[in-house]
Each structure stands twice: as C-alpha cells, then as structure tokens.
Design an enzyme around this catalytic site. Structure first.
Site, PDB file in Angstrom:
ATOM      1  CB  SER A  84      -0.915   0.024   1.230  1.00 31.19           C
ATOM      2  OG  SER A  84      -1.493   1.308   1.332  1.00 31.19           O
ATOM      3  CG  HIS A  96      -3.852  -1.552  -1.557  1.00 33.42           C
ATOM      4  ND1 HIS A  96      -4.938  -2.375  -1.832  1.00 33.42           N
ATOM      5  CD2 HIS A  96      -4.260  -0.718  -0.570  1.00 33.42           C
ATOM      6  CE1 HIS A  96      -5.950  -2.039  -1.042  1.00 33.42           C
ATOM      7  NE2 HIS A  96      -5.566  -1.032  -0.270  1.00 33.42           N
ATOM      8  CG  ASP A 152      -5.268   2.440   0.877  1.00 35.94           C
ATOM      9  OD1 ASP A 152      -6.206   1.631   0.874  1.00 35.94           O
ATOM     10  OD2 ASP A 152      -4.091   2.141   1.171  1.00 35.94           O
ATOM     11  CG  MET A 205      -8.613   7.245   2.441  1.00 42.00           C
ATOM     12  SD  MET A 205      -7.642   7.393   3.938  1.00 42.00           S
ATOM     13  CE  MET A 205      -6.849   5.781   3.965  1.00 42.00           C
ATOM     14  CG  HIS A 247      -9.376  -0.006  -0.416  1.00 45.10           C
ATOM     15  ND1 HIS A 247      -8.794  -0.150   0.827  1.00 45.10           N
ATOM     16  CD2 HIS A 247     -10.730  -0.036  -0.205  1.00 45.10           C
ATOM     17  CE1 HIS A 247      -9.739  -0.274   1.740  1.00 45.10           C
ATOM     18  NE2 HIS A 247     -10.922  -0.195   1.142  1.00 45.10           N
ATOM     19  CG  MET A 291     -11.550   3.215   2.225  1.00 43.76           C
ATOM     20  SD  MET A 291      -9.956   3.217   3.047  1.00 43.76           S
ATOM     21  CE  MET A 291      -8.888   3.251   1.621  1.00 43.76           C
ATOM     22  CG  MET A 323     -11.650  -2.517   5.331  1.00 46.48           C
ATOM     23  SD  MET A 323     -10.048  -2.053   4.622  1.00 46.48           S
ATOM     24  CE  MET A 323      -9.162  -1.388   6.032  1.00 46.48           C
ATOM     25  CG  ASP A 343      -6.232  -2.784   3.260  1.00 47.83           C
ATOM     26  OD1 ASP A 343      -5.158  -2.461   3.799  1.00 47.83           O
ATOM     27  OD2 ASP A 343      -6.888  -2.016   2.528  1.00 47.83           O
TER      28      ASP A 343
END
Ligand code: DX5
Ligand code: ZN
Length: 216
Positions: A8, A33, A35, A37, A66, A68, A137, A175
């Site tokens: 990540s 990966h 992330d 957000m 991913h 979020m 998660m 994760d």
C-alpha cells in the site's frame, strides 16, 4: 495458487513516489495498492487522480485501487481512465452493488467489494457470484499503521467457506495491520491477497519485507 502481495503506497514516501514505485516493480510484489479517501466515508483524505495517473506511468504491476469514498458510482470511469486494474468499493458506501460491479466490469476492470470490521460477511452471499474479490478490512479504514483486529481470522475463515462451498472464483484480500508476524496465519485462514503498508515501507529494507511476506 500461491498468495499475492499488494504493497500500500499510503505508507510510501510521497516525495519520492517514482522511486517507491520502481522499488515495488523490482520486488516480488504482485500488485500496487492505492487507498483513495474522501474525508467523508473515512475521517481522512489521501490522494486522487493525478497521483494514480503518475503511479500508472511508472508501474509495471497492476493497480489495486481501494475506494473509501461514498457513492463511488460517480467516479468509476475516472478510475478506469486513471489506470485502475482492480477497483474495490466499500459495501457500506453503495446503494446498488450489483449495478456498481457490472459497471466496473463494463469499464474493463476487476470488481472488488470491501467490508468494514463491523460488517458481517454473510451480507455478501448474493453479491459473490458477480464480483472478483472481497477485501476484508482488518482495521477500521482511514489510516495506515493501526493494529490488526484479531477477530478477523474467524471472518476470513467463514468467507473462505462461503466462497469454496459455492465454487466461486473470488479472491479474499486482507488490509490493515498485516505484517510478517500474521501473514502466514492470514493465508492459512483463507486470504489470497495481503495488503501491507507500514510493515513494508516503514521497514529497513522494503524489498526484503515484500519477499518475506511473499515466501513462507
Ligand atoms: C487503511 C487502508 C490500508 C492501509 C494499510 O484504511 O485501507 O490499505 O494503507 O496500512 P497498514 O498496512 O499500515 O495497516
Ligand atoms: Zn486499502
């Protein structure tokens, strides 16, 4: 199939992103990966399209993105254009998951669904035939460097049972708080893909750590 490792970049040195991606390129990592957000679904904001595009230009590995973010349907085509190969949405952030998964597939990406620690995997029974991956998660999403929630093992085992008994070709990704100590137990419980941020980029030798997470 042996398990996959997806470092990540949230824990990488953002001022040195090109070098961090090239480190991952040269390592035994399978995916990268990313992330995303939005400051609403989770109490943090990470990065967006310009960063994903920059990573894509350097990456030799598939981008495992991913989300979020609430109501991700608004941006699926943007993530596809930015270079996502696997696109994972949070179960809790979607109204019509079947429609979202179908749209992700129409855009040429693999579709993943992530579940927060409080969301039971039994709720996924009717979406499993339509997706490629479930992301469990193992911390509450929003930040890197949190402690692994050990109750996650039971959840992974249960999900593994659901997937195998129905014979679906669905991967299980884990994760949050994944490190060299718990990696083997997670794979034994049924995980196919290990995401790791701080345990890789916070270590003295990230390339060796990726190798340790990959080979055991
Ligand atoms: C957390 C993110 C994770 C995070 C993991 O909300 O989804 O991908 O980067 O970081 P570590 O491995 O440090 O817990
Ligand atoms: Zn993540």
């Amino acid at each position: 199939m042996s398990h996959l490792v997806s470092p990540s970049l949230l824990a990488a040195d953002m001022g040195n992103l090109g070098n961090e991606v090239s480190l991952v390129n040269k390592s035994l990592a399978d995916w990268i990966h990313l992330d995303i957000m939005d400051g609403v679904f989770v109490p943090n904001i990470s990065f967006g399209f310009p960063v994903i595009k920059a990573v894509k230009r350097h990456s030799e590995k598939p981008l495992d993105v991913h989300l979020m973010i609430i109501d991700p349907d608004r941006y699926l085509s943007h993530f596809s254009s930015a270079g996502a190969n696997i696109l994972t949405v949070q179960y809790e952030a979607c109204q019509h998951l079947n429609r979202t998964a179908a749209e992700i597939h129409n855009l040429g990406m693999k579709a993943g669904v992530a579940v927060n620690p409080h969301t039971p995997v039994s709720l996924l029974e009717n979406i499993l035939p339509f997706i490629d991956m479930v992301l469990v998660m193992t911390v509450n999403p929003g930040f890197g460097g949190q402690s692994f929630i050990s109750d996650s093992y039971r959840k992974i085992e249960k999900l593994r049972g659901m997937i195998d008994s129905a014979g679906y070709p669905v991967l299980i990704e884990v994760d949050g708080g994944v490190d060299c100590e718990n990696a083997a137990s997670l794979v034994n419980a049924g995980a196919d893909v290990l995401v790791a941020g701080n345990s890789i980029f916070g270590s003295k030798n990230p390339t060796d750590t990726i190798q340790k997470l990959k080979l055991f």
